[in-house]
Scaffold this active site. Structure first.
Site, PDB file in Angstrom:
ATOM      1  N   ASP A  70      -3.774  -8.400   5.485  1.00 43.82           N
ATOM      2  CA  ASP A  70      -2.570  -9.231   5.397  1.00 43.82           C
ATOM      3  C   ASP A  70      -2.522 -10.267   6.517  1.00 43.82           C
ATOM      4  O   ASP A  70      -1.744 -11.218   6.447  1.00 43.82           O
ATOM      5  CB  ASP A  70      -1.291  -8.393   5.355  1.00 43.82           C
ATOM      6  CG  ASP A  70      -1.215  -7.314   6.421  1.00 43.82           C
ATOM      7  OD1 ASP A  70      -2.274  -6.871   6.889  1.00 43.82           O
ATOM      8  OD2 ASP A  70      -0.100  -6.915   6.775  1.00 43.82           O
ATOM      9  N   HIS A 108      -1.414  -0.638  14.977  1.00 45.00           N
ATOM     10  CA  HIS A 108      -1.575   0.690  14.409  1.00 45.00           C
ATOM     11  C   HIS A 108      -3.003   0.915  13.915  1.00 45.00           C
ATOM     12  O   HIS A 108      -3.270   1.924  13.248  1.00 45.00           O
ATOM     13  CB  HIS A 108      -0.578   0.897  13.256  1.00 45.00           C
ATOM     14  CG  HIS A 108      -0.852  -0.025  12.077  1.00 45.00           C
ATOM     15  ND1 HIS A 108      -1.090   0.455  10.819  1.00 45.00           N
ATOM     16  CD2 HIS A 108      -0.994  -1.362  11.976  1.00 45.00           C
ATOM     17  CE1 HIS A 108      -1.311  -0.539   9.980  1.00 45.00           C
ATOM     18  NE2 HIS A 108      -1.257  -1.649  10.664  1.00 45.00           N
ATOM     19  N   HIS A 158       5.222  -9.946  10.842  1.00 44.35           N
ATOM     20  CA  HIS A 158       6.052  -9.726   9.648  1.00 44.35           C
ATOM     21  C   HIS A 158       7.521  -9.851  10.066  1.00 44.35           C
ATOM     22  O   HIS A 158       7.918  -9.287  11.101  1.00 44.35           O
ATOM     23  CB  HIS A 158       5.879  -8.314   9.084  1.00 44.35           C
ATOM     24  CG  HIS A 158       4.501  -7.988   8.601  1.00 44.35           C
ATOM     25  ND1 HIS A 158       3.930  -8.558   7.483  1.00 44.35           N
ATOM     26  CD2 HIS A 158       3.580  -7.115   9.069  1.00 44.35           C
ATOM     27  CE1 HIS A 158       2.723  -8.046   7.297  1.00 44.35           C
ATOM     28  NE2 HIS A 158       2.482  -7.177   8.240  1.00 44.35           N
ATOM     29  N   HIS A 171       0.801  -1.231   0.000  1.00 47.28           N
ATOM     30  CA  HIS A 171       0.000   0.000   0.000  1.00 47.28           C
ATOM     31  C   HIS A 171       0.839   1.288   0.000  1.00 47.28           C
ATOM     32  O   HIS A 171       0.693   2.178   0.823  1.00 47.28           O
ATOM     33  CB  HIS A 171      -1.117   0.003   1.050  1.00 47.28           C
ATOM     34  CG  HIS A 171      -0.733  -0.167   2.496  1.00 47.28           C
ATOM     35  ND1 HIS A 171       0.236   0.554   3.110  1.00 47.28           N
ATOM     36  CD2 HIS A 171      -1.264  -0.979   3.444  1.00 47.28           C
ATOM     37  CE1 HIS A 171       0.290   0.204   4.384  1.00 47.28           C
ATOM     38  NE2 HIS A 171      -0.591  -0.724   4.604  1.00 47.28           N
ATOM     39  N   ASP A 216       1.583  -6.565  14.227  1.00 45.44           N
ATOM     40  CA  ASP A 216       2.483  -5.681  13.473  1.00 45.44           C
ATOM     41  C   ASP A 216       3.613  -5.129  14.354  1.00 45.44           C
ATOM     42  O   ASP A 216       4.609  -4.618  13.830  1.00 45.44           O
ATOM     43  CB  ASP A 216       1.701  -4.503  12.886  1.00 45.44           C
ATOM     44  CG  ASP A 216       0.883  -4.898  11.658  1.00 45.44           C
ATOM     45  OD1 ASP A 216       1.316  -5.797  10.920  1.00 45.44           O
ATOM     46  OD2 ASP A 216      -0.172  -4.297  11.442  1.00 45.44           O
ATOM     47  N   TYR A 221      10.063   0.060   8.659  1.00 48.90           N
ATOM     48  CA  TYR A 221       8.726  -0.332   9.108  1.00 48.90           C
ATOM     49  C   TYR A 221       8.215   0.656  10.163  1.00 48.90           C
ATOM     50  O   TYR A 221       7.077   1.139  10.094  1.00 48.90           O
ATOM     51  CB  TYR A 221       8.764  -1.757   9.668  1.00 48.90           C
ATOM     52  CG  TYR A 221       7.403  -2.353   9.850  1.00 48.90           C
ATOM     53  CD1 TYR A 221       6.790  -3.058   8.823  1.00 48.90           C
ATOM     54  CD2 TYR A 221       6.710  -2.180  11.036  1.00 48.90           C
ATOM     55  CE1 TYR A 221       5.527  -3.586   8.978  1.00 48.90           C
ATOM     56  CE2 TYR A 221       5.448  -2.708  11.202  1.00 48.90           C
ATOM     57  CZ  TYR A 221       4.862  -3.412  10.172  1.00 48.90           C
ATOM     58  OH  TYR A 221       3.608  -3.923  10.322  1.00 48.90           O
ATOM     59  N   GLU A 260      -6.470  -6.220   9.681  1.00 51.90           N
ATOM     60  CA  GLU A 260      -5.978  -5.825   8.360  1.00 51.90           C
ATOM     61  C   GLU A 260      -5.771  -7.088   7.516  1.00 51.90           C
ATOM     62  O   GLU A 260      -5.374  -8.149   8.016  1.00 51.90           O
ATOM     63  CB  GLU A 260      -4.684  -4.999   8.461  1.00 51.90           C
ATOM     64  CG  GLU A 260      -4.379  -4.280   7.152  1.00 51.90           C
ATOM     65  CD  GLU A 260      -3.352  -3.149   7.274  1.00 51.90           C
ATOM     66  OE1 GLU A 260      -2.745  -2.964   8.342  1.00 51.90           O
ATOM     67  OE2 GLU A 260      -3.165  -2.441   6.256  1.00 51.90           O
ATOM     68  N   HIS A 293      -5.453  -8.818  14.652  1.00 53.05           N
ATOM     69  CA  HIS A 293      -5.533  -7.611  13.810  1.00 53.05           C
ATOM     70  C   HIS A 293      -6.360  -7.929  12.574  1.00 53.05           C
ATOM     71  O   HIS A 293      -6.166  -8.970  11.939  1.00 53.05           O
ATOM     72  CB  HIS A 293      -4.102  -7.218  13.428  1.00 53.05           C
ATOM     73  CG  HIS A 293      -3.965  -5.953  12.639  1.00 53.05           C
ATOM     74  ND1 HIS A 293      -4.903  -4.949  12.609  1.00 53.05           N
ATOM     75  CD2 HIS A 293      -2.932  -5.519  11.856  1.00 53.05           C
ATOM     76  CE1 HIS A 293      -4.471  -3.973  11.837  1.00 53.05           C
ATOM     77  NE2 HIS A 293      -3.280  -4.296  11.358  1.00 53.05           N
TER      78      HIS A 293
HETATM   79 FE1  FEO Z   1      -1.567  -3.684   9.925  1.00 55.00          FE
HETATM   80 FE2  FEO Z   1       0.541  -6.161   8.815  1.00 55.00          FE
HETATM   81  O1  FEO Z   1      -1.079  -5.204   8.973  1.00 55.00           O
END
Ligand code: FEO
Length: 397
Positions: free
Chosen positions: A86, A148, A226, A28, A167, A193, A84, A82
């Site tokens: 991903d 976040h 990640h 993104h 994250d 990051y 999101e 989370h």
């Molecule tokens: Fe906030 Fe890795 O997604």
């Protein structure tokens, strides 16, 4: 079903079952030059529990890794730290296949998952500090609102002392290795990051780190969603986050510019000469070859930002508008800075850069501009700007 994908043990009864995205180069709008991973974790408690999933196209990879340990249908609990995509993209397919007894998320996570999937799958909200009994293992859930996203949550496996930080403490870095001690060249990616994802929430980071320290939560292992798992020195990344969140200005300047006929570039080089003459570490970033997310990374530990733009059609050059819009959102505090640039007629572009820097509280010097091609006097003015900023950076230390 397992095929060639294998789970990786990270502790007794705990496995990494995520996916490696070697191909992604744009996350993104953030340049992921070294790819990323979507980490998911399987805890083989009496109630086998999956912590987070992966981005939807990687569902089969995750399922294959789970199947190397157990029948995926034996998973009883799923914890969604989370929403999101991903990390939740694989959740609808997993829920349909496995039909877990319970899916857990924060209260905001329940709403966010519903707003993503428009489904009728029940998700149970957990409270901040609530401890889930997995059968022989206990998982404590901690809301980390706005780290976040509003729904973000960490979970802590108490026996093994592993913090699943979603994250938090992560980075975009694809690797065949799973642990920090196996991937020693991680520093820039961790910095990038933080700068691009976490920086606007730095005050929340400081509050959360303080809360965890006071609660005595100093996990032996941190397993983010990640990048590498912190097993050799989890305290190191926590300490780096604390430093980055403090945003103390350093004697470092970032000079960002674009140019049409080389005039703004000449000014940028003169500004950089002035900064360098003052002893300031200076990074010059031409926007034709510097991605906005790398500019953000360089600014993370800088003390000054100088931005040069030519004027085109009464506007600042579009690449400069792009990077300023991006940086404004990241809310880096305590920057000195100034605008500069060449123009042909009225020079609105430089004023627009100045206004953008003012909105970031980073326009601490008047703008420097010159018509068409800078002469020796204009270059000296630009060099003097760099020297003034350098001197002020030293005063600020
Ligand atoms: Fe906030 Fe890795 O997604």
């Amino acid at each position: 079903m397992a095929g060639h994908f294998q789970a990786v043990p990270i502790a007794d009864k705990v496995y990494w079952v995520g996916a490696i995205d070697w191909s992604i180069r744009d996350f993104h709008g953030y340049s992921t030059n070294r790819g990323t991973t979507y980490n998911a974790y399987l805890v083989m408690a009496d109630k086998p529990t999956l912590i987070d999933t992966v981005k939807a196209p990687f569902f089969d990879e995750m399922l294959g890794r789970i199947a190397s340990i157990c029948d995926p249908k034996s998973i009883r609990y799923v914890v969604s730290n989370h929403a999101e995509l991903d990390h939740s993209g694989g959740l609808p397919a997993l829920a349909a296949l496995v039909k877990p007894e319970k899916i857990f998320a924060s209260a905001m996570g329940v709403k966010a998952l519903a707003a993503h999937f428009h489904w009728d799958v029940p998700v149970q909200a957990v409270k901040d500090g609530e401890k889930l009994d997995l059968g022989g293992e206990r998982l404590a859930c901690y809301e980390t609102r706005m780290l976040h996203w509003p729904d973000s949550m960490f979970s802590h496996l108490e026996g093994a002392d592993i913090l699943f930080s979603n994250d938090g403490f992560g980075m975009h870095l694809a690797s065949s290795a799973r642990f920090d001690d196996e991937t020693p060249d991680w520093h820039y990616e961790a910095e990038k990051y933080y700068a691009n994802i976490i920086l606007p929430y730095s005050d929340i980071v400081l509050t959360l780190l303080d809360k965890f320290a006071r609660a005595g939560l100093r996990p032996k292992m941190i397993a983010p969603d990640h990048g590498p798992i912190w097993r050799r020195d989890a305290a190191q990344i926590v300490s780096l986050w604390s430093r980055w969140a403090a945003q103390k200005p350093a004697d470092k300047a970032v000079v960002v510019f674009d140019t049409m006929w080389g005039s703004t570039e000449k000014l940028a080089r003169a500004v950089a000469e002035g900064l360098g003459a003052g002893g300031t570490k200076t990074v010059v970033m031409p926007l034709r070859s510097s991605h906005r997310s790398d500019v953000a990374t360089e600014i993370l530990e800088a003390g000054a930002l100088l931005v040069g733009a030519p004027t085109i059609n009464r506007q600042m050059f579009p690449s400069v508008a792009d990077v300023l819009s991006y940086l404004k959102g990241l809310k880096r505090k305590s920057l000195l800075g100034a605008a500069f640039g060449s123009y042909g007629w009225a020079g609105e572009g430089v004023q627009q850069v100045h206004d953008a820097l003012t909105a970031m509280s980073a326009a601490t010097e008047p703008p420097v501009k010159c018509q068409y091609v800078p002469d020796a006097a204009a270059l000296e003015t630009a060099r003097a700007l760099g020297q003034r900023i350098s001197a002020k950076l030293k005063e600020a230390k």
